[in-house]
Design a protein around this motif. Sequence first.
Motif, PDB file in Angstrom:
ATOM      1  N   GLY A   1       0.789  -1.222   0.000  1.00 44.61           N
ATOM      2  CA  GLY A   1       0.000   0.000   0.000  1.00 44.61           C
ATOM      3  C   GLY A   1       0.824   1.275   0.000  1.00 44.61           C
ATOM      4  O   GLY A   1       1.977   1.302  -0.446  1.00 44.61           O
ATOM      5  N   THR A   2       0.229   2.339   0.514  1.00 44.00           N
ATOM      6  CA  THR A   2       0.838   3.665   0.474  1.00 44.00           C
ATOM      7  C   THR A   2       2.167   3.716   1.209  1.00 44.00           C
ATOM      8  O   THR A   2       3.120   4.357   0.740  1.00 44.00           O
ATOM      9  CB  THR A   2      -0.125   4.699   1.090  1.00 44.00           C
ATOM     10  OG1 THR A   2      -1.355   4.690   0.353  1.00 44.00           O
ATOM     11  CG2 THR A   2       0.474   6.101   1.014  1.00 44.00           C
TER      12      THR A   2
ATOM     13  N   LEU B   1       4.888   2.200  -0.974  1.00 44.52           N
ATOM     14  CA  LEU B   1       5.181   3.045  -2.128  1.00 44.52           C
ATOM     15  C   LEU B   1       5.948   4.296  -1.706  1.00 44.52           C
ATOM     16  O   LEU B   1       6.894   4.719  -2.386  1.00 44.52           O
ATOM     17  CB  LEU B   1       3.883   3.429  -2.838  1.00 44.52           C
ATOM     18  CG  LEU B   1       4.029   4.206  -4.141  1.00 44.52           C
ATOM     19  CD1 LEU B   1       4.906   3.456  -5.138  1.00 44.52           C
ATOM     20  CD2 LEU B   1       2.645   4.474  -4.752  1.00 44.52           C
ATOM     21  N   ASP B   2       5.588   4.888  -0.583  1.00 44.18           N
ATOM     22  CA  ASP B   2       6.325   6.047  -0.075  1.00 44.18           C
ATOM     23  C   ASP B   2       7.775   5.682   0.241  1.00 44.18           C
ATOM     24  O   ASP B   2       8.702   6.455  -0.026  1.00 44.18           O
ATOM     25  CB  ASP B   2       5.638   6.599   1.169  1.00 44.18           C
ATOM     26  CG  ASP B   2       4.336   7.315   0.865  1.00 44.18           C
ATOM     27  OD1 ASP B   2       4.103   7.642  -0.317  1.00 44.18           O
ATOM     28  OD2 ASP B   2       3.559   7.556   1.813  1.00 44.18           O
TER      29      ASP B   2
ATOM     30  N   LYS C   1      -5.290  -1.167  -4.506  1.00 47.57           N
ATOM     31  CA  LYS C   1      -6.230  -1.528  -3.444  1.00 47.57           C
ATOM     32  C   LYS C   1      -7.278  -2.476  -4.007  1.00 47.57           C
ATOM     33  O   LYS C   1      -7.962  -2.171  -4.980  1.00 47.57           O
ATOM     34  CB  LYS C   1      -6.904  -0.258  -2.910  1.00 47.57           C
ATOM     35  CG  LYS C   1      -7.933  -0.481  -1.826  1.00 47.57           C
ATOM     36  CD  LYS C   1      -8.591   0.841  -1.459  1.00 47.57           C
ATOM     37  CE  LYS C   1      -9.734   0.657  -0.471  1.00 47.57           C
ATOM     38  NZ  LYS C   1     -10.414   1.945  -0.183  1.00 47.57           N
TER      39      LYS C   1
ATOM     40  N   THR D   1       3.381   4.785 -11.790  1.00 51.15           N
ATOM     41  CA  THR D   1       2.417   4.880 -10.695  1.00 51.15           C
ATOM     42  C   THR D   1       1.268   5.819 -11.067  1.00 51.15           C
ATOM     43  O   THR D   1       1.418   6.719 -11.900  1.00 51.15           O
ATOM     44  CB  THR D   1       3.095   5.355  -9.409  1.00 51.15           C
ATOM     45  OG1 THR D   1       3.827   6.558  -9.677  1.00 51.15           O
ATOM     46  CG2 THR D   1       4.049   4.293  -8.892  1.00 51.15           C
TER      47      THR D   1
ATOM     48  N   ASP E   1      -0.241   8.236  -9.602  1.00 51.84           N
ATOM     49  CA  ASP E   1      -0.096   9.673  -9.390  1.00 51.84           C
ATOM     50  C   ASP E   1       0.693  10.325 -10.507  1.00 51.84           C
ATOM     51  O   ASP E   1       0.438  11.478 -10.879  1.00 51.84           O
ATOM     52  CB  ASP E   1       0.582   9.934  -8.040  1.00 51.84           C
ATOM     53  CG  ASP E   1       1.976   9.337  -7.962  1.00 51.84           C
ATOM     54  OD1 ASP E   1       2.118   8.140  -8.258  1.00 51.84           O
ATOM     55  OD2 ASP E   1       2.927  10.059  -7.611  1.00 51.84           O
TER      56      ASP E   1
END
Length: 291
Positions: free
Chosen positions: A44-45, A48-49, A147, A200, A202
Amino acid sequence: MRLVTFRDGKGTRIGALDDAGKVLDLAAADGTLPQGMLALIAGGTAALDAARAAAARAPVAEGATLLAPIPRPAKNIFCVGKNYHEHAKEFANSGFDATAKEVVPEAPVVFSKPPTSVIGPGEPIPSFLDSSNSTDYEGEIAVVIGKGGRGISEADAYAHVFGYTIVNDVTARTLQHKHRQWILGKGIDGYCPMGPAIVTADAAGVPPKLSISTWVNGELRQRAPVEDLIFGIPTLIATISAAITLEPGDIIATGTPAGVGIGFSPPKFLKAGDRVRIEVPGIGVLENPVA
């Protein structure tokens, strides 16, 4: 960010492409990162961060060979047939569509390709496995699910997208026609080149500003923006997830534009020695020779 799976003398792991297209070794910058793409997506986030932070300081992986971004999907790749207006027409007129009664479908035509069909950039497409000698190319933009969920609404669909990659939905046309159901004609081992990277969500934008072009031996055959899809990405995600739970790392190939080999008279099937090059700016170039 553009994420990749690569192999070098130290093994297989995930990386990122810099602006020059060089592979950055994320694990060398952060040893706690997942080693595989499916695990990174499932993280998840937070994962990725962490990958983004690692990319800012990661060294170049010298001698890296790119693999498919997801070398072994957890389940079959979802594919969508006849999802560009002009391609729907050329397929209907080709004589290879054994089942369609309408030119433009009333609902998404969903089929699948098995994980064993996946190969990476530069790997040969094994057309010798097609005894009918009717192998064709289909350049496609593919969605990678982040997700998971079931019953995802169109309004929420983009929140479930991890990113986008390129797929070549290689097809043995005679087998596709003969067996009515398309999996045997499209699921041959090595008939799903994928890559070179996952951009990605974004970075691609919401909705994504992507366009695809396909060349065979340097001749431009296909070109279209993703906006030309008959059934857009939110509709595809909603349609599939209404019946099948989507999971992190699942792949949806959205369909191919006009210009495939069967659109010509006579058809221009692939043969040994040909090269298929598919480009989506922002993702990169997927190029494979034909064996």
